[in-house]
Design a protein around this motif. Structure first.
Motif, mmCIF file in Angstrom:
data_model
loop_
_atom_site.group_PDB
_atom_site.id
_atom_site.type_symbol
_atom_site.label_atom_id
_atom_site.label_comp_id
_atom_site.label_asym_id
_atom_site.label_seq_id
_atom_site.Cartn_x
_atom_site.Cartn_y
_atom_site.Cartn_z
ATOM 1 N N GLU A 418 0.825 -1.203 0.000
ATOM 2 C CA GLU A 418 0.000 0.000 0.000
ATOM 3 C C GLU A 418 0.864 1.259 0.000
ATOM 4 O OE1 GLU A 418 -2.788 0.012 3.177
ATOM 5 O OE2 GLU A 418 -3.326 -2.084 2.893
ATOM 6 N N LEU A 419 1.931 1.251 0.773
ATOM 7 C CA LEU A 419 2.800 2.421 0.855
ATOM 8 C C LEU A 419 3.408 2.736 -0.500
ATOM 9 C CD1 LEU A 419 4.203 4.609 2.515
ATOM 10 C CD2 LEU A 419 5.979 2.942 3.095
ATOM 11 N N THR A 420 3.909 1.718 -1.187
ATOM 12 C CA THR A 420 4.479 1.931 -2.513
ATOM 13 C C THR A 420 3.430 2.447 -3.484
ATOM 14 O OG1 THR A 420 6.064 0.153 -2.119
ATOM 15 C CG2 THR A 420 5.735 0.831 -4.401
ATOM 16 N N SER A 421 2.232 1.867 -3.425
ATOM 17 C CA SER A 421 1.153 2.314 -4.311
ATOM 18 C C SER A 421 0.796 3.767 -4.048
ATOM 19 C CB SER A 421 -0.072 1.417 -4.109
ATOM 20 O OG SER A 421 -1.171 1.893 -4.847
ATOM 21 N N TYR A 422 0.748 4.156 -2.767
ATOM 22 C CA TYR A 422 0.409 5.538 -2.415
ATOM 23 C C TYR A 422 1.486 6.507 -2.889
ATOM 24 C CZ TYR A 422 0.004 9.686 0.539
ATOM 25 O OH TYR A 422 -0.056 10.971 0.988
ATOM 26 N N LEU A 423 2.734 6.196 -2.633
ATOM 27 C CA LEU A 423 3.825 7.108 -2.990
ATOM 28 C C LEU A 423 3.997 7.228 -4.499
ATOM 29 C CD1 LEU A 423 6.512 6.159 -0.302
ATOM 30 C CD2 LEU A 423 4.896 8.065 -0.278
ATOM 31 N N TRP A 441 -8.551 10.392 3.539
ATOM 32 C CA TRP A 441 -8.129 9.069 3.999
ATOM 33 C C TRP A 441 -9.330 8.201 4.350
ATOM 34 C CZ3 TRP A 441 -3.810 6.626 3.277
ATOM 35 C CH2 TRP A 441 -2.652 7.355 3.027
ATOM 36 N N ARG A 442 -10.417 8.795 4.817
ATOM 37 C CA ARG A 442 -11.621 8.002 5.059
ATOM 38 C C ARG A 442 -12.160 7.459 3.744
ATOM 39 N NH1 ARG A 442 -17.032 11.078 6.453
ATOM 40 N NH2 ARG A 442 -16.562 11.680 4.310
ATOM 41 N N ASP A 443 -12.184 8.286 2.702
ATOM 42 C CA ASP A 443 -12.707 7.855 1.413
ATOM 43 C C ASP A 443 -11.818 6.805 0.749
ATOM 44 O OD1 ASP A 443 -14.738 9.661 1.807
ATOM 45 O OD2 ASP A 443 -13.825 11.239 0.568
ATOM 46 N N HIS A 444 -10.536 6.755 1.142
ATOM 47 C CA HIS A 444 -9.595 5.823 0.521
ATOM 48 C C HIS A 444 -9.162 4.706 1.467
ATOM 49 C CE1 HIS A 444 -9.363 9.340 -2.104
ATOM 50 N NE2 HIS A 444 -8.852 8.563 -3.029
ATOM 51 N N LYS A 445 -9.933 4.478 2.537
ATOM 52 C CA LYS A 445 -9.507 3.461 3.510
ATOM 53 C C LYS A 445 -9.642 2.042 2.944
ATOM 54 C CE LYS A 445 -14.003 3.342 5.826
ATOM 55 N NZ LYS A 445 -14.703 3.627 7.089
ATOM 56 N N LEU A 446 -10.504 1.843 1.949
ATOM 57 C CA LEU A 446 -10.571 0.530 1.309
ATOM 58 C C LEU A 446 -9.404 0.320 0.355
ATOM 59 C CD1 LEU A 446 -14.396 0.170 0.589
ATOM 60 C CD2 LEU A 446 -13.064 -0.755 2.493
ATOM 61 N N THR A 447 -8.925 1.404 -0.214
ATOM 62 C CA THR A 447 -7.751 1.304 -1.078
ATOM 63 C C THR A 447 -6.487 1.093 -0.256
ATOM 64 O OG1 THR A 447 -8.832 2.828 -2.615
ATOM 65 C CG2 THR A 447 -6.478 2.449 -2.927
ATOM 66 N N TYR A 448 -6.402 1.798 0.888
ATOM 67 C CA TYR A 448 -5.221 1.696 1.759
ATOM 68 C C TYR A 448 -5.680 1.349 3.180
ATOM 69 C CZ TYR A 448 -3.470 4.620 -2.087
ATOM 70 O OH TYR A 448 -3.157 5.133 -3.320
ATOM 71 N N PRO A 449 -6.144 0.122 3.416
ATOM 72 C CA PRO A 449 -6.697 -0.202 4.743
ATOM 73 C C PRO A 449 -5.682 -0.110 5.870
ATOM 74 C CG PRO A 449 -6.504 -2.170 3.390
ATOM 75 C CD PRO A 449 -6.231 -1.024 2.490
ATOM 76 N N VAL A 450 -4.446 -0.497 5.625
ATOM 77 C CA VAL A 450 -3.412 -0.456 6.670
ATOM 78 C C VAL A 450 -2.774 0.923 6.731
ATOM 79 C CG1 VAL A 450 -1.222 -1.431 7.441
ATOM 80 C CG2 VAL A 450 -2.977 -2.923 6.481
ATOM 81 N N LEU A 451 -2.438 1.473 5.589
ATOM 82 C CA LEU A 451 -1.787 2.792 5.556
ATOM 83 C C LEU A 451 -2.703 3.872 6.121
ATOM 84 C CD1 LEU A 451 0.827 4.198 4.690
ATOM 85 C CD2 LEU A 451 -0.236 4.643 2.463
ATOM 86 N N SER A 452 -4.024 3.719 5.943
ATOM 87 C CA SER A 452 -4.951 4.714 6.489
ATOM 88 C C SER A 452 -4.928 4.710 8.013
ATOM 89 C CB SER A 452 -6.366 4.449 5.975
ATOM 90 O OG SER A 452 -6.837 3.178 6.397
ATOM 91 N N ILE A 453 -4.675 3.555 8.622
ATOM 92 C CA ILE A 453 -4.558 3.493 10.085
ATOM 93 C C ILE A 453 -3.308 4.231 10.542
ATOM 94 C CG2 ILE A 453 -4.331 1.954 12.062
ATOM 95 C CD1 ILE A 453 -5.824 -0.163 10.496
ATOM 96 N N LEU A 454 -2.201 4.031 9.825
ATOM 97 C CA LEU A 454 -0.972 4.757 10.145
ATOM 98 C C LEU A 454 -1.184 6.258 9.994
ATOM 99 C CD1 LEU A 454 2.051 5.024 10.730
ATOM 100 C CD2 LEU A 454 2.487 4.517 8.313
ATOM 101 N N ALA A 455 -1.835 6.671 8.913
ATOM 102 C CA ALA A 455 -2.088 8.103 8.703
ATOM 103 C C ALA A 455 -2.955 8.669 9.812
ATOM 104 C CB ALA A 455 -2.750 8.313 7.337
ATOM 105 N N LYS A 456 -3.976 7.931 10.221
ATOM 106 C CA LYS A 456 -4.862 8.395 11.291
ATOM 107 C C LYS A 456 -4.072 8.583 12.586
ATOM 108 C CE LYS A 456 -6.992 5.482 13.661
ATOM 109 N NZ LYS A 456 -7.819 4.371 14.162
ATOM 110 N N ASP A 457 -3.214 7.628 12.907
ATOM 111 C CA ASP A 457 -2.432 7.736 14.145
ATOM 112 C C ASP A 457 -1.487 8.930 14.104
ATOM 113 O OD1 ASP A 457 -3.659 5.549 15.236
ATOM 114 O OD2 ASP A 457 -2.084 4.132 14.687
ATOM 115 N N ILE A 458 -0.866 9.171 12.960
ATOM 116 C CA ILE A 458 0.079 10.286 12.851
ATOM 117 C C ILE A 458 -0.648 11.621 12.896
ATOM 118 C CG2 ILE A 458 1.631 11.439 11.223
ATOM 119 C CD1 ILE A 458 2.728 8.724 10.473
#
Length: 536
Positions: A418-423, A441-458
């Motif tokens: 997911e990280l590579t796809s996002y970058l 990030w809410r709208d793309h949480k299905l595209t990046y289910p794990v990365l969206s959690i990291l983004a939310k925490d940061i």
């Protein structure tokens, strides 16, 4: 007796054939109670109905059983996710009295106790503190206790507003004797409308436009924005740090201001020549920036601060990959098939896109001022030469070779992630006035289910302690002259109740002082659109 014969009336279960008393005078309660106990019916319900399968977190398959309690919880979550507006919540969980020496051990004991009481010792992502030495020592002891979530890389953050205050104070120390006289004169002037009118008349007579007393550097604006409660502040810190650096760079060789600006720039470099990883991660996880925008910012900061950030860029990529792998291990089981990323459109193209002019080779036609303005959308830019940074600052950087090797190893293991796809995807260049990084990030949480959690925490990390420190003002109003006999437990409960009530109404701390703001409004002696010497 019927027709001379004795007849027995009863009831028989058609499944297990058990006989029961059947006269109408006996009621039917005993028959109803038999149904859930019937052994034949029990066997049919357990083996006859077709079962549903569910996937466990470890990938195994098991029979699914309906649970009304689970259904209610998930329904509430769905309603909240779809209907409630996105935003942050702030709550005070504890306010413990330190009635002994305010040292690291006392701080560790109180913090660990509150975390244990709420069961969040292994759920803490980051702790933001000011720069007191006791806090730094306390974090050294708290780190092994509270790093069970995803490690300790981002666990300790220093209050950005406190650092800004230190930068300002280092400049004010250069003329603190004169500053007292200035403050006295301004207070005297503002105390009377007649004095303000006389000041305006004097300015008009001298051919000088009368106007508000203002600061050239937007330190106050940065403090107000970065101490917010209900929106993410971590993606904003690099913007404001960049703005401050540009101001310091612009005025450091000014004949009138350099004796003030140079100590401020030294203090700025002492704290922020090494950019904290959290600031970099938050900036990259803003889809308007990503790696391309972050690279441009580093190049401009290199120009202002005379520091080579090329190895730092490699280090950031490696550390971001490492922390993503930890999230992949922790939350990867919740991934479903990822849909194709939708195309992002909007009403207006903002000045964010101009930041990439530096990478497109067009920066030669843009001044530093226009680059800063295009990036931030506010403030003035910077011109002039750069001051040299200390060798100690450069020595704290990891070596380029080791960072490059770490990045290469991380990149090879994250191919297709997911990280590579996002970058690798394009930045968001079109968005309207209501665009929000949280909504994206809410709208793309299905595209990046794990990365969206990291983004939310940061994004949820507060980079300022001002909103938390306001709790002490609340406590000061609780434990007043008439309430000196209140115990620490009662004072804590009252403070928490007050904060939670304000949180429900979203009326918690704001750094803006309305009375001070109203007083400064009176200093606008005429409209900015009018020419000098306009009517009173």
């Amino acid at each position: 007796m019927r027709r001379g014969k004795e007849v027995r009336v009863g009831a028989k279960c058609k499944h297990c054939k058990k006989l029961y008393y059947g006269l109408s005078s006996g009621g039917t309660g005993h028959l109803t109670r038999h149904i859930p106990k019937c052994p034949v019916l029990k066997g049919r319900h357990s083996s006859g109905a077709q079962s549903l399968l569910q996937f466990n977190s470890d990938g195994s398959v098991a029979n699914w059983e309906y649970s009304p309690e689970v259904a209610r919880v998930q329904l509430v979550r769905l309603i909240a996710r779809l209907d409630l507006p996105l935003g942050f919540e702030k709550r005070i969980l504890g306010m413990r009295l330190i009635d002994c020496s305010h040292n690291a051990e006392s701080i560790v004991e109180r913090v660990a106790c509150v975390a244990s009481d709420y069961g969040i010792s292994d759920k803490i992502f980051s702790i933001t503190l000011d720069n007191a030495s006791a806090n730094t020592k306390a974090m050294g002891q708290l780190t092994p206790l509270l790093s069970g979530y995803v490690g300790s890389l981002l666990l300790h953050q220093r209050c950005a507003c406190h650092i800004i205050n230190l930068i300002v104070m280092s400049g004010l120390d250069s003329f603190k004797d004169m500053l007292t006289n200035f403050r006295t004169a301004i207070s005297f002037l503002n105390a009377s409308n007649q004095r303000i009118a006389a000041y305006k008349s004097y300015c008009i007579a001298m051919g000088v436009r009368p106007r508000k007393f203002d600061l050239d550097m937007d330190f106050h604006d940065s403090t107000v924005v970065l101490s917010g409660v209900y929106y993410p502040t971590s993606p904003l810190i690099l913007h404001h740090g960049f703005e401050i650096a540009s101001h310091l760079n612009e005025y450091q060789f000014d004949n009138d201001l350099r004796f003030v600006v140079n100590p401020m720039k030294d203090k700025f470099l002492a704290y922020w020549s090494d950019i904290p990883m959290l600031y970099s991660f938050a900036f990259i996880l803003d889809p308007r920036a990503k790696i391309k925008g972050f690279t441009s910012v580093l190049r401009l900061l290199s120009r202002f601060n005379d520091i080579d950030y090329s190895s730092y860029l490699t280090e950031v990529r490696a550390e971001l990959s490492e922390i993503y792998k930890k999230y992949e291990t922790k939350f990867g089981s919740m991934r479903v098939q990822r849909p194709t990323q939708p195309v992002t459109t909007g009403k207006k193209k903002y000045s964010w896109g101009k930041i990439f002019a530096y990478d497109d080779g067009r920066s030669g036609n843009l001044s530093s001022e226009s680059l800063v303005h295009s990036m931030l959308g506010f403030g003035s830019g910077a011109t002039g030469s750069c001051s040299s940074a200390s060798a100690a600052s450069l020595s704290r950087r990891g070596s380029s070779a080791s960072a490059l090797l770490q990045a290469a190893q991380a990149g090879s293991s994250l191919a297709g992630s997911e990280l590579t796809s996002y970058l690798d995807s394009d930045t968001v260049n079109f968005f309207d006035e209501d665009w929000s990084v949280l909504s994206w990030w809410r709208d793309h949480k299905l595209t990046y289910p794990v990365l969206s959690i990291l983004a939310k925490d940061i994004f949820t990390v507060p980079i300022s302690t001002i909103s938390s420190e306001s709790a002490f003002s609340t406590t000061g109003r609780i434990v007043e002259e008439r309430r000196r006999s209140l115990g620490s437990d009662m004072a804590e409960m009252l403070a928490l109740l007050k904060d939670w009530e304000q949180g429900d109404a979203r009326m918690q701390h704001t750094v803006e002082d309305k009375e001070l703001e109203a007083a400064f409004q009176d200093l606008f002696l005429d409209d900015d659109n009018n020419s000098a010497g306009a009517g009173a």
